[in-house]
Design a protein around this motif. Structure first.
Motif, short mmCIF file in Angstrom:
data_model
loop_
_atom_site.label_atom_id
_atom_site.label_comp_id
_atom_site.label_asym_id
_atom_site.label_seq_id
_atom_site.Cartn_x
_atom_site.Cartn_y
_atom_site.Cartn_z
N GLY A 254 -79.19 -24.21 -6.08
CA GLY A 254 -80.09 -23.18 -6.59
C GLY A 254 -79.37 -22.23 -7.53
N TRP A 255 -79.92 -21.04 -7.70
CA TRP A 255 -79.32 -20.07 -8.61
C TRP A 255 -79.51 -18.66 -8.07
N VAL A 256 -78.60 -17.80 -8.47
CA VAL A 256 -78.67 -16.36 -8.16
C VAL A 256 -78.30 -15.61 -9.44
N THR A 257 -79.10 -14.63 -9.79
CA THR A 257 -78.87 -13.87 -11.02
C THR A 257 -78.62 -12.40 -10.69
N LEU A 258 -77.56 -11.85 -11.25
CA LEU A 258 -77.25 -10.43 -11.14
C LEU A 258 -77.42 -9.79 -12.51
N SER A 259 -78.27 -8.77 -12.57
CA SER A 259 -78.55 -8.11 -13.85
C SER A 259 -78.37 -6.60 -13.71
N THR A 260 -77.96 -5.98 -14.80
CA THR A 260 -77.93 -4.51 -14.88
C THR A 260 -78.52 -4.12 -16.22
N TRP A 261 -79.18 -2.97 -16.27
CA TRP A 261 -79.62 -2.45 -17.56
C TRP A 261 -79.81 -0.95 -17.49
N LEU A 262 -79.73 -0.34 -18.65
CA LEU A 262 -79.81 1.10 -18.78
C LEU A 262 -81.23 1.52 -19.10
N GLY A 263 -81.82 2.34 -18.23
CA GLY A 263 -83.16 2.87 -18.47
C GLY A 263 -83.10 4.23 -19.13
N ASP A 264 -84.25 4.87 -19.23
CA ASP A 264 -84.30 6.20 -19.86
C ASP A 264 -83.57 7.24 -19.03
N ASP A 265 -83.69 7.15 -17.72
CA ASP A 265 -83.05 8.15 -16.85
C ASP A 265 -82.42 7.51 -15.62
N ASN A 266 -82.10 6.22 -15.70
CA ASN A 266 -81.52 5.55 -14.55
C ASN A 266 -80.76 4.30 -14.98
N ILE A 267 -79.99 3.79 -14.05
CA ILE A 267 -79.33 2.49 -14.23
C ILE A 267 -79.88 1.57 -13.16
N ARG A 268 -80.33 0.39 -13.56
CA ARG A 268 -80.95 -0.53 -12.61
C ARG A 268 -80.05 -1.72 -12.36
N ILE A 269 -79.93 -2.08 -11.10
CA ILE A 269 -79.18 -3.26 -10.68
C ILE A 269 -80.15 -4.17 -9.97
N GLU A 270 -80.20 -5.44 -10.36
CA GLU A 270 -81.19 -6.35 -9.80
C GLU A 270 -80.54 -7.68 -9.44
N VAL A 271 -80.90 -8.20 -8.27
CA VAL A 271 -80.45 -9.52 -7.83
C VAL A 271 -81.68 -10.37 -7.58
N ARG A 272 -81.76 -11.51 -8.25
CA ARG A 272 -82.84 -12.47 -8.05
C ARG A 272 -82.24 -13.77 -7.54
N ASP A 273 -83.02 -14.52 -6.76
CA ASP A 273 -82.52 -15.79 -6.26
C ASP A 273 -83.63 -16.82 -6.20
N SER A 274 -83.25 -18.05 -5.91
CA SER A 274 -84.19 -19.18 -5.88
C SER A 274 -84.65 -19.51 -4.47
N GLY A 275 -84.43 -18.61 -3.54
CA GLY A 275 -84.84 -18.83 -2.17
C GLY A 275 -86.27 -18.40 -1.92
N PRO A 276 -86.74 -18.48 -0.67
CA PRO A 276 -88.11 -18.09 -0.35
C PRO A 276 -88.31 -16.60 -0.59
N PRO A 277 -89.49 -16.20 -1.07
CA PRO A 277 -89.74 -14.79 -1.36
C PRO A 277 -90.07 -13.99 -0.10
N VAL A 278 -89.95 -12.68 -0.24
CA VAL A 278 -90.44 -11.77 0.80
C VAL A 278 -91.92 -11.52 0.51
N GLU A 279 -92.76 -11.70 1.49
CA GLU A 279 -94.19 -11.49 1.27
C GLU A 279 -94.46 -10.05 0.86
N PRO A 280 -95.45 -9.83 -0.02
CA PRO A 280 -95.77 -8.47 -0.47
C PRO A 280 -96.02 -7.50 0.67
N GLY A 281 -96.66 -7.99 1.74
CA GLY A 281 -96.95 -7.11 2.87
C GLY A 281 -95.72 -6.65 3.61
#
Length: 226
Positions: free
Chosen positions: A177-204
């Motif tokens: 599978g795959w795992v992605t680590l991303s960072t980016w600069l927002g207007d007033d914050n820094i965001r760090i995000e990890v995405r993966d190819s595993g099962p999702p967490v249900e919205p609830g």
């Protein structure tokens, strides 16, 4: 011969069970009475589910080294000592997690703020989990925003948070599978995000994934397991 000894170690890790479990815990400081039971339950659960794994591995590798000393080459010993080092570091990280939990419960948690860069911390976290990803044949993708300036942060805690996300992502991603680590600069914050190819967490279940004591019936298996 390397394969044979490695197989022995893996078998020892799988077969070796710790006989002693934590039966008491004296917390740092004196949290309110209504919090004590909850905190002790959380500690014991973490000790059983997390701390036992590296301890068992350390014991197993040590036993194999001792029992096969005369049959092991220098390269074999280096392989095993490297594994012992990795498991010991993992154990130290877990102990730090438990101590942080104790400090949070008792109001003694302090941040050590210093100037550092999020991307530098993210790369360091990736280096730690790379062997784990290679073992599962998971592709690590990195998308770092180089425009992010240095910031005041607790470098150790930011790295610790990213490590938790990455390890969780690798754990629940399928082989190849795959795992992605991303960072980016927002207007007033820094965001760090990890995405993966595993099962999702249900919205609830999403609102409770960061709750220490989340036991909702609708929580997904992924949330319950990690």
């Amino acid at each position: 011969r390397v394969g044979t000894v490695t197989h022995l170690a893996d078998a020892a890790v799988r077969g070796h069970e710790l006989e002693e479990r934590a039966t008491d815990f004296k917390s740092i400081g004196s949290p309110p009475a209504h919090q004590t039971h909850t905190f002790q339950d959380s500690f014991l659960s973490a000790a059983e589910n997390e701390l036992k794994t590296p301890i068992t591995a350390i014991l197993a590798y040590s036993e194999v080294l001792d029992q096969n000393d005369k049959r092991m080459t220098a390269s074999m010993r280096r392989e095993f000592t490297s594994r012992l080092h990795d498991e010991t570091q993992r154990l130290m990280d877990l102990v730090d997690d438990v101590l942080d939990l104790a400090r949070l419960e008792t109001g003694r948690f302090l941040l050590d703020l210093r100037v550092d860069n999020v991307n530098k911390v993210a790369r360091a976290a990736l280096d730690v989990v790379r062997p784990l990803a290679v073992g599962k044949r998971i592709e690590l993708e990195v998308r770092l925003d180089e425009k992010i300036p240095d910031q005041h942060m607790d470098t150790v805690k930011v790295r610790q948070a990213i490590l938790h996300l990455l390890r969780n992502a690798i754990r629940f991603s399928p082989s190849k599978g795959w795992v992605t680590l991303s960072t980016w600069l927002g207007d007033d914050n820094i965001r760090i995000e990890v995405r993966d190819s595993g099962p999702p967490v249900e919205p609830g279940a999403a609102p409770v994934v960061f709750d220490l004591e989340a036991q909702a019936g609708e929580v997904s298996k992924r949330v319950k397991d990690g």
